[in-house]
Design a protein around this motif. Structure first.
Motif, PDB file in Angstrom:
ATOM      1  N   THR A  11       0.825  -1.204   0.000  1.00  0.00           N
ATOM      2  CA  THR A  11       0.000   0.000   0.000  1.00  0.00           C
ATOM      3  C   THR A  11       0.858   1.252   0.000  1.00  0.00           C
ATOM      4  O   THR A  11       0.603   2.205  -0.755  1.00  0.00           O
ATOM      5  CB  THR A  11      -0.935   0.007   1.224  1.00  0.00           C
ATOM      6  N   LEU A  12       1.901   1.267   0.850  1.00  0.00           N
ATOM      7  CA  LEU A  12       2.787   2.429   0.924  1.00  0.00           C
ATOM      8  C   LEU A  12       3.517   2.651  -0.386  1.00  0.00           C
ATOM      9  O   LEU A  12       3.623   3.786  -0.873  1.00  0.00           O
ATOM     10  CB  LEU A  12       3.795   2.254   2.067  1.00  0.00           C
ATOM     11  N   VAL A  13       4.041   1.580  -0.973  1.00  0.00           N
ATOM     12  CA  VAL A  13       4.808   1.710  -2.215  1.00  0.00           C
ATOM     13  C   VAL A  13       3.929   2.214  -3.353  1.00  0.00           C
ATOM     14  O   VAL A  13       4.286   3.157  -4.069  1.00  0.00           O
ATOM     15  CB  VAL A  13       5.468   0.360  -2.590  1.00  0.00           C
ATOM     16  N   LEU A  14       2.761   1.593  -3.542  1.00  0.00           N
ATOM     17  CA  LEU A  14       1.874   1.999  -4.629  1.00  0.00           C
ATOM     18  C   LEU A  14       1.340   3.415  -4.419  1.00  0.00           C
ATOM     19  O   LEU A  14       1.208   4.192  -5.371  1.00  0.00           O
ATOM     20  CB  LEU A  14       0.715   1.012  -4.762  1.00  0.00           C
ATOM     21  N   SER A  15       1.047   3.762  -3.168  1.00  0.00           N
ATOM     22  CA  SER A  15       0.537   5.103  -2.873  1.00  0.00           C
ATOM     23  C   SER A  15       1.620   6.154  -3.109  1.00  0.00           C
ATOM     24  O   SER A  15       1.356   7.211  -3.700  1.00  0.00           O
ATOM     25  CB  SER A  15       0.041   5.176  -1.433  1.00  0.00           C
ATOM     26  N   ALA A  16       2.840   5.872  -2.631  1.00  0.00           N
ATOM     27  CA  ALA A  16       3.938   6.824  -2.793  1.00  0.00           C
ATOM     28  C   ALA A  16       4.319   6.975  -4.259  1.00  0.00           C
ATOM     29  O   ALA A  16       4.592   8.089  -4.736  1.00  0.00           O
ATOM     30  CB  ALA A  16       5.147   6.378  -1.972  1.00  0.00           C
ATOM     31  N   ALA A 134      -4.363  10.907  -0.006  1.00  0.00           N
ATOM     32  CA  ALA A 134      -3.298   9.919   0.142  1.00  0.00           C
ATOM     33  C   ALA A 134      -2.879   9.776   1.592  1.00  0.00           C
ATOM     34  O   ALA A 134      -2.643   8.657   2.082  1.00  0.00           O
ATOM     35  CB  ALA A 134      -2.103  10.319  -0.723  1.00  0.00           C
ATOM     36  N   TRP A 135      -2.776  10.896   2.306  1.00  0.00           N
ATOM     37  CA  TRP A 135      -2.415  10.831   3.735  1.00  0.00           C
ATOM     38  C   TRP A 135      -3.464  10.043   4.528  1.00  0.00           C
ATOM     39  O   TRP A 135      -3.120   9.208   5.357  1.00  0.00           O
ATOM     40  CB  TRP A 135      -2.275  12.246   4.299  1.00  0.00           C
ATOM     41  N   VAL A 136      -4.732  10.331   4.265  1.00  0.00           N
ATOM     42  CA  VAL A 136      -5.805   9.611   4.961  1.00  0.00           C
ATOM     43  C   VAL A 136      -5.760   8.129   4.601  1.00  0.00           C
ATOM     44  O   VAL A 136      -5.880   7.258   5.469  1.00  0.00           O
ATOM     45  CB  VAL A 136      -7.178  10.221   4.619  1.00  0.00           C
ATOM     46  N   PHE A 137      -5.576   7.838   3.325  1.00  0.00           N
ATOM     47  CA  PHE A 137      -5.604   6.456   2.851  1.00  0.00           C
ATOM     48  C   PHE A 137      -4.527   5.614   3.526  1.00  0.00           C
ATOM     49  O   PHE A 137      -4.817   4.539   4.063  1.00  0.00           O
ATOM     50  CB  PHE A 137      -5.414   6.436   1.332  1.00  0.00           C
ATOM     51  N   LEU A 154       4.727   8.572   2.426  1.00  0.00           N
ATOM     52  CA  LEU A 154       3.888   9.113   1.361  1.00  0.00           C
ATOM     53  C   LEU A 154       4.339  10.522   0.981  1.00  0.00           C
ATOM     54  O   LEU A 154       4.405  10.864  -0.205  1.00  0.00           O
ATOM     55  CB  LEU A 154       2.427   9.114   1.834  1.00  0.00           C
ATOM     56  N   THR A 155       4.672  11.331   1.983  1.00  0.00           N
ATOM     57  CA  THR A 155       5.156  12.691   1.715  1.00  0.00           C
ATOM     58  C   THR A 155       6.475  12.665   0.957  1.00  0.00           C
ATOM     59  O   THR A 155       6.720  13.503   0.085  1.00  0.00           O
ATOM     60  CB  THR A 155       5.312  13.470   3.030  1.00  0.00           C
ATOM     61  N   ALA A 156       7.321  11.699   1.287  1.00  0.00           N
ATOM     62  CA  ALA A 156       8.576  11.529   0.543  1.00  0.00           C
ATOM     63  C   ALA A 156       8.285  11.243  -0.922  1.00  0.00           C
ATOM     64  O   ALA A 156       8.989  11.729  -1.824  1.00  0.00           O
ATOM     65  CB  ALA A 156       9.407  10.403   1.148  1.00  0.00           C
ATOM     66  N   PHE A 362     -11.327  13.034   6.078  1.00  0.00           N
ATOM     67  CA  PHE A 362     -10.929  13.446   4.738  1.00  0.00           C
ATOM     68  C   PHE A 362     -11.341  14.901   4.499  1.00  0.00           C
ATOM     69  O   PHE A 362     -10.557  15.729   4.044  1.00  0.00           O
ATOM     70  CB  PHE A 362     -11.576  12.509   3.709  1.00  0.00           C
ATOM     71  N   SER A 363     -12.580  15.227   4.829  1.00  0.00           N
ATOM     72  CA  SER A 363     -13.079  16.592   4.610  1.00  0.00           C
ATOM     73  C   SER A 363     -12.345  17.598   5.474  1.00  0.00           C
ATOM     74  O   SER A 363     -11.985  18.691   5.006  1.00  0.00           O
ATOM     75  CB  SER A 363     -14.585  16.656   4.901  1.00  0.00           C
ATOM     76  N   GLY A 364     -12.126  17.264   6.744  1.00  0.00           N
ATOM     77  CA  GLY A 364     -11.438  18.190   7.650  1.00  0.00           C
ATOM     78  C   GLY A 364     -10.025  18.478   7.197  1.00  0.00           C
ATOM     79  O   GLY A 364      -9.594  19.639   7.144  1.00  0.00           O
TER      80      GLY A 364
END
Length: 421
Positions: A11-16, A134-137, A154-156, A362-364
């Motif tokens: 999940t981390l790799v695909l998201s990043a 992405a951060w929430v996910f 993810l930020t990286a 997510f909205s916040g």
């Protein structure tokens, strides 16, 4: 981080990876702004007006971020994180690909800049949903004790997109002559970005909906009113906190990573090639720093790590700018050091995610982050530029000021963390 499962790492790799490619698609425009200005506006237009309108189209992407982010976050809280996660990268990839195929002003006249502006607005809406989404996910896929590492990774990936854009732009400028670049060469990075983005859409289909959203769905805990209405009414303190952290994040990225390679050329007569190379090195160390500081926040708490990291961010920003005036030959190691401590922003997403309950998370996060980034991201270059004639150290002083605010935010988070304990 040994307790992370194989699915967590996937999940981390695909998201990043997807985040990096999407950020590349968003940022590549600025590296070819001069060429785009020549091709998409009348040839008899004054250079200053052409440049102004080109960067105006670039800025339109930032102005579209809040609206796109809020809309996608609304449906992300009601219909699921994964759907919006895939939609955001699709909305980025298709416009990027189309930009690479667009007819120029010489072919279709005024429709060329109009279509370019429309596509840029679509890109802005997409990036507004991608970053907070992405951060929430990723945060909802890992255990609570690994949220900092997940968000930092993810930020990286997102900052890696800036580096990728810089490297591709450099390669394209080296491969093509000025005439070839104006003819067809400028299209290459956009077409590549669009195609790789579409590949990321396909890869993201293998990701699963977050366990947190599945649980809320199963227990019928989803919001029964507009999520944003709940955020504004019941979570104002979290909104203010996230906006303040976003101001720090935008100042660190915009001033130290995006503006500094240009500023050191003007202020200290550093050659463009050397400044851009140092900028790439700093961005690489920024990505590394995001992961390190994110992981440290899991162990020592976001507040402590943010406060300590901001002290070093302010110190290294001052050190870098003061030394460029007397020892510009050390630009690479000094910029790398500063870039690493800019990575303290890797702590911010985890703290922001935790500030909102899952039902409106997510909205916040999207509302707070995108509105603050649109305001402070737009004002920062203007403020720094206005202060430069009076203070050559204005960029460093601005980052130092926001680093001081970051220390105060860190102390506030420490207090909140103690209450939770």
């Amino acid at each position: 981080m040994s307790s992370l499962s194989r699915n967590d790492y996937r999940t981390l790799v695909l998201s990043a990876l997807g985040g990096a490619l999407e950020f590349y698609d968003f940022i590549i425009f600025v590296f070819f702004a001069v060429v785009i200005g020549q091709l998409f506006f009348p040839p008899d237009m004054p250079d200053w007006l052409r440049q102004l309108q080109t960067f105006g189209i670039f800025a339109a992407g930032y102005l579209a971020r809040p609206l796109g982010g809020i809309v996608m976050a609304h449906f992300g809280d009601l219909l699921g994180r994964k759907r919006m996660f895939m939609l955001s990268i699709l909305l980025m990839s298709l416009p990027t690909l189309v930009i690479g195929l667009l007819p120029t002003y010489a072919v279709i006249g005024i429709w060329a800049p109009i279509l370019l502006l429309t596509l840029r607005i679509m890109q802005g809406a997409a990036i507004g949903g991608e970053v907070p989404g992405a951060w929430v996910f990723v945060s909802e896929h890992v255990s609570e004790k690994h949220v900092g590492f997940a968000c930092g990774t993810l930020t990286a990936g997102l900052t890696g997109g800036i580096l990728l854009g810089s490297l591709v732009a450099t390669a394209v400028h080296q491969m093509y002559s000025p005439a070839e670049l104006l003819s067809e060469g400028w299209r290459v990075p956009f077409i590549l970005g669009g195609l790789f983005g579409l590949l990321s859409v396909w890869l993201r289909q293998w990701l699963q909906e977050t366990p947190v959203f599945k649980e809320m769905q199963a227990r019928k805990l989803l919001a029964d009113e507009l999520p944003l209405k709940t955020v504004v009414r019941a979570h104002r303190a979290s909104v203010v906190l996230t906006m303040a952290m976003t101001w720090l994040l935008s100042a660190a990225i915009i001033v130290m990573i995006l503006m500094t390679p240009i500023l050191v050329q003007k202020l200290y007569a550093i050659p463009a090639a050397a400044a851009l190379q140092a900028g790439s090195i700093a961005t690489l160390f920024l990505s590394f720093g995001c992961i390190v500081f994110g992981a440290l926040s899991d162990r020592f708490g976001a507040g402590r790590v943010l406060a300590a990291g901001c002290v070093m961010l302010g110190f290294t920003a001052m050190l870098f700018y003061s030394q460029m005036a007397v020892a510009p030959q050390y630009i690479n190691p000094l910029y790398a050091l500063c870039g690493f401590f800019v990575g303290v922003i890797g702590v911010i997403p985890a703290a922001a995610v935790r500030a909102f309950p899952p039902v409106v998370r997510f909205s916040g996060l999207s509302f707070s982050y995108n509105v603050a980034y649109a305001v402070f991201g737009g004002l920062t270059p203007v403020l720094v530029s206005l202060c430069l004639p009076l203070d050559p150290m204005a960029p460093a002083h601005y980052v130092l000021l926001l680093s001081g605010a970051g220390v105060l935010i860190g102390l506030y988070l420490i207090r909140c963390e103690k209450k939770v304990e």
